[in-house]
Structures are given as C-alpha cells and as structure tokens.
Design an enzyme around this catalytic site. Structure first.
Site, mmCIF file in Angstrom:
data_model
loop_
_atom_site.group_PDB
_atom_site.id
_atom_site.type_symbol
_atom_site.label_atom_id
_atom_site.label_comp_id
_atom_site.label_asym_id
_atom_site.label_seq_id
_atom_site.Cartn_x
_atom_site.Cartn_y
_atom_site.Cartn_z
ATOM 1 N N SER A 140 0.869 -1.180 0.000
ATOM 2 C CA SER A 140 0.000 0.000 0.000
ATOM 3 C C SER A 140 0.899 1.221 0.000
ATOM 4 O O SER A 140 2.087 1.116 0.344
ATOM 5 C CB SER A 140 -0.847 -0.012 1.287
ATOM 6 O OG SER A 140 -1.411 1.258 1.548
ATOM 7 N N TYR A 153 -1.965 -1.081 10.505
ATOM 8 C CA TYR A 153 -1.933 -1.197 9.037
ATOM 9 C C TYR A 153 -0.616 -0.645 8.491
ATOM 10 O O TYR A 153 0.044 -1.281 7.662
ATOM 11 C CB TYR A 153 -3.133 -0.435 8.461
ATOM 12 C CG TYR A 153 -3.384 -0.647 6.986
ATOM 13 C CD1 TYR A 153 -4.106 -1.753 6.536
ATOM 14 C CD2 TYR A 153 -2.921 0.254 6.041
ATOM 15 C CE1 TYR A 153 -4.362 -1.948 5.183
ATOM 16 C CE2 TYR A 153 -3.164 0.067 4.683
ATOM 17 C CZ TYR A 153 -3.896 -1.032 4.259
ATOM 18 O OH TYR A 153 -4.133 -1.226 2.921
HETATM 19 P P1 NAD Z 1 -11.250 -6.655 0.354
HETATM 20 O O1 NAD Z 1 -11.831 -6.418 1.706
HETATM 21 O O2 NAD Z 1 -12.101 -6.412 -0.839
HETATM 22 O O3 NAD Z 1 -10.672 -8.146 0.260
HETATM 23 C C1 NAD Z 1 -9.896 -8.701 1.292
HETATM 24 C C2 NAD Z 1 -9.709 -10.183 1.054
HETATM 25 O O4 NAD Z 1 -8.922 -10.717 2.147
HETATM 26 C C3 NAD Z 1 -11.024 -10.974 1.035
HETATM 27 O O5 NAD Z 1 -10.945 -12.003 0.070
HETATM 28 C C4 NAD Z 1 -11.071 -11.603 2.443
HETATM 29 O O6 NAD Z 1 -11.811 -12.805 2.507
HETATM 30 C C5 NAD Z 1 -9.587 -11.853 2.705
HETATM 31 N N1 NAD Z 1 -9.309 -11.972 4.141
HETATM 32 C C6 NAD Z 1 -9.539 -11.065 5.106
HETATM 33 N N2 NAD Z 1 -9.216 -11.567 6.312
HETATM 34 C C7 NAD Z 1 -8.755 -12.835 6.102
HETATM 35 C C8 NAD Z 1 -8.279 -13.878 6.945
HETATM 36 N N3 NAD Z 1 -8.213 -13.757 8.271
HETATM 37 N N4 NAD Z 1 -7.901 -15.039 6.380
HETATM 38 C C9 NAD Z 1 -7.985 -15.212 5.039
HETATM 39 N N5 NAD Z 1 -8.427 -14.258 4.195
HETATM 40 C C10 NAD Z 1 -8.817 -13.096 4.718
HETATM 41 O O7 NAD Z 1 -9.913 -5.755 0.319
HETATM 42 P P2 NAD Z 1 -9.095 -5.056 -0.880
HETATM 43 O O8 NAD Z 1 -9.379 -3.605 -0.834
HETATM 44 O O9 NAD Z 1 -9.270 -5.793 -2.138
HETATM 45 O O10 NAD Z 1 -7.616 -5.223 -0.325
HETATM 46 C C11 NAD Z 1 -6.726 -6.224 -0.787
HETATM 47 C C12 NAD Z 1 -5.310 -5.824 -0.384
HETATM 48 O O11 NAD Z 1 -4.972 -4.576 -0.983
HETATM 49 C C13 NAD Z 1 -5.120 -5.635 1.119
HETATM 50 O O12 NAD Z 1 -3.869 -6.147 1.512
HETATM 51 C C14 NAD Z 1 -5.160 -4.131 1.270
HETATM 52 O O13 NAD Z 1 -4.426 -3.694 2.401
HETATM 53 C C15 NAD Z 1 -4.485 -3.693 -0.012
HETATM 54 N N6 NAD Z 1 -4.763 -2.317 -0.405
HETATM 55 C C16 NAD Z 1 -6.049 -1.911 -0.655
HETATM 56 C C17 NAD Z 1 -6.279 -0.597 -1.011
HETATM 57 C C18 NAD Z 1 -7.645 -0.061 -1.331
HETATM 58 O O14 NAD Z 1 -7.777 1.158 -1.494
HETATM 59 N N7 NAD Z 1 -8.658 -0.901 -1.438
HETATM 60 C C19 NAD Z 1 -5.207 0.302 -1.101
HETATM 61 C C20 NAD Z 1 -3.924 -0.151 -0.842
HETATM 62 C C21 NAD Z 1 -3.722 -1.468 -0.501
#
Ligand code: NAD
Length: 258
Positions: A140, A153
């Site tokens: 991120s 985070y």
């Molecule tokens: P999301 O909430 O849409 O998806 C998260 C996924 O992680 C889901 O499939 C969920 O089932 C899984 N998960 C959560 N807890 C879990 C656990 N205990 N065991 C197994 N699986 C688990 O989130 P997203 O926005 O797609 O984020 C994905 C990644 O991208 C993350 O690492 C997040 O930090 C990173 N990220 C997201 C953003 C954003 O703006 N959305 C920005 C920067 C980084």
C-alpha cells in the site's frame, strides 16, 4: 504446462481482479478467501468454465500458520506446482494508537504481514527447484508513508515492504523475483466501509464524502480500478520483468509524489 498461481484474498476486491488477470493469461488458480465453502466452490467453478483452467478454493484463515502451510501444500499437490504467489489478503481498522484494541493489532499484523512471511517461507523451496518464481506482495502507499489512526496497518505495510526487499535479495540467482505494489485508493469493499463511516461522521452525501476522503491524501481524485492492479501483477509475471525485483511500485494518483 500452465503456470499455477495462488492469490490470497481473491474472493473480493483487488485479489479477485488479480485472479481474473492471471486466469485470463491461462494460469491455473488457487482461489482463497473468507467466504462460505459453497460460495468459494461456485467461484472456483465459474473461473474454471470461463477460462478453461484448473482451480481450487480454500478458506484457510491466514491468522493460523498451520493453515497457511496446508494452503501452499494443497496448491502444489492439487494443481501441480506453485509458480506465482500473490500475497493480497488484508484488513483495515482505524483508531488512535492509545485506543487501538490489542486483538485488532494482532489480527492486522497476522493477516497483512505475517501471512506473507509464511506463504513465502513454504513456497520458495519448490520455486527454487523449478528455477522460476514470481512473488508479488500487495502492500500500500502505507508501506511508504503514514496516516493517522492506522498504526497496525502502516506497521504491517512497512513490514511487508521490508520483507519484499529481503526475499528479492536472497533470490537474485534463483529465477525468483519479489516485488511490492503500493496502491493508493482502490475501489473495493475494504474502502467502501471507510467512505460510509466518513460520510456519516461528516454528514455528507456519499459521492461528496468519497471525493473529499480521496483528495485529502491523493492529488488525483480518481480511485484506481482493481483491474489495473491485476494488469500490473500480470506484467511482473512476464519475462520483461525478469530483472525487476525488490521494488515497491506505487499506483497512487501521485499520493507519494508529494
Ligand atoms: P477486500 O476487503 O475487498 O478483500 C480482502 C480479502 O482478504 C477478502 O478475500 C477476504 O476474505 C480476505 N481476508 C480477510 N481476512 C482474512 C483472513 N483472516 N484469512 C484469510 N483471508 C482473509 O480488500 P481489498 O481492498 O481488495 O484489499 C486487498 C489488499 O490490498 C489488502 O492487503 C489491502 O491492504 C491492499 N490495499 C487496498 C487498497 C484499497 O484502497 N482498497 C489500497 C492499498 C492497498
């Protein structure tokens, strides 16, 4: 033989988009996330028929290192190898450091950081034997800079950036690359919760809250579509990216350019 990819957290958001990008390129896929076995199996079936690939689904809880070992082993046994590992699963929780619940800290460090150590630890030996591997960690912008109320985070994401560099250095002669992608705002369910909370707190309509929240940190007022992250992962899997390793790649509307 088709390459095999494991994408953690691929039932939603960025992980799901990455899974589509890799499946579209003909890779067999281990899909993973916290949904019911019925939903997960249906998703695996959907990918299988849409892309004519082999798939499996796992709901391994990434807070448990033994479950992670099983997930890697199951992928290798059922799909034949594990060539591309995308550590994507992650959660968020916001509170000032003095109010941050201990359990939330432990969960975020376990899911957003330690799980990537465990998957890499178990996946690297076979990649080394094969002389080829791609590891992509979805970090991120918070792996590069900080924001208030995100102690766990930001600590986890800075940690995964460090882990990425070590794994890259240890593997410069093995055919394995390891890189981190550092997105700014990406349009996913993880962010929707933050927008809802902000709109309620500020008493704003949803669209206005979304724009205000984004531009508070990110100069470009558009969120990155998850599919764009999928294409970047796909690029890192290709031969053009063979010498690209140990990098942290922002895709962040100039957030970290400031
Ligand atoms: P999301 O909430 O849409 O998806 C998260 C996924 O992680 C889901 O499939 C969920 O089932 C899984 N998960 C959560 N807890 C879990 C656990 N205990 N065991 C197994 N699986 C688990 O989130 P997203 O926005 O797609 O984020 C994905 C990644 O991208 C993350 O690492 C997040 O930090 C990173 N990220 C997201 C953003 C954003 O703006 N959305 C920005 C920067 C980084």
């Amino acid at each position: 033989m088709a390459k095999v990819a494991l994408v953690t957290g691929s039932t939603s958001g960025i992980g799901l988009a990455v899974a589509h990008a890799l499946a579209g390129a003909g890779m067999d896929l281990a899909l993973h996330g916290l949904v019911s076995p019925d939903e997960g199996d249906a998703l695996a079936q959907e990918f299988k028929s849409q892309y004519q690939i082999k798939t499996l689904f796992s709901d391994a809880d990434l807070r448990n290192a033994d479950s992670i070992a099983d997930l890697v082993q199951r992928t290798q046994v059922e799909l034949g190898s594990l060539d591309v590992l995308v550590n994507n699963a992650g959660i968020q929780f916001t509170a000032a450091v003095e109010d941050f619940p201990r359990q939330k800290w432990d969960d975020i460090i376990a899911i957003n950081l330690s799980s990537a150590f465990h998957t890499i630890h178990y996946a690297v030996p076979a990649m080394k034997k094969a002389g080829w591997g791609r590891i992509v960690n979805i970090a991120s912008v918070h792996g590069l800079v900080a924001s208030v109320n995100k102690a766990a985070y930001v600590a986890a994401k800075h940690g995964i950036v460090g882990l990425t560099k070590v794994v890259a250095l240890e593997n410069v002669e093995t055919g394995i690359t390891c890189n981190a992608i550092c997105p700014g705002w990406v349009d996913t369910p993880l962010i929707a919760k933050q927008i809802d909370a902000y709109a309620e707190k500020e008493g704003l309509p949803l669209e206005e809250a979304k724009r205000k929240l984004i531009t508070d940190k990110q100069p470009m007022p558009d969120m990155t579509p998850p599919e764009n992250i999928g294409q970047l992962v796909l690029y890192l899997c290709g031969e053009f990216a063979r010498t690209m390793t140990g990098t942290t790649l922002p895709i962040d509307g100039a957030w970290t350019a400031q």
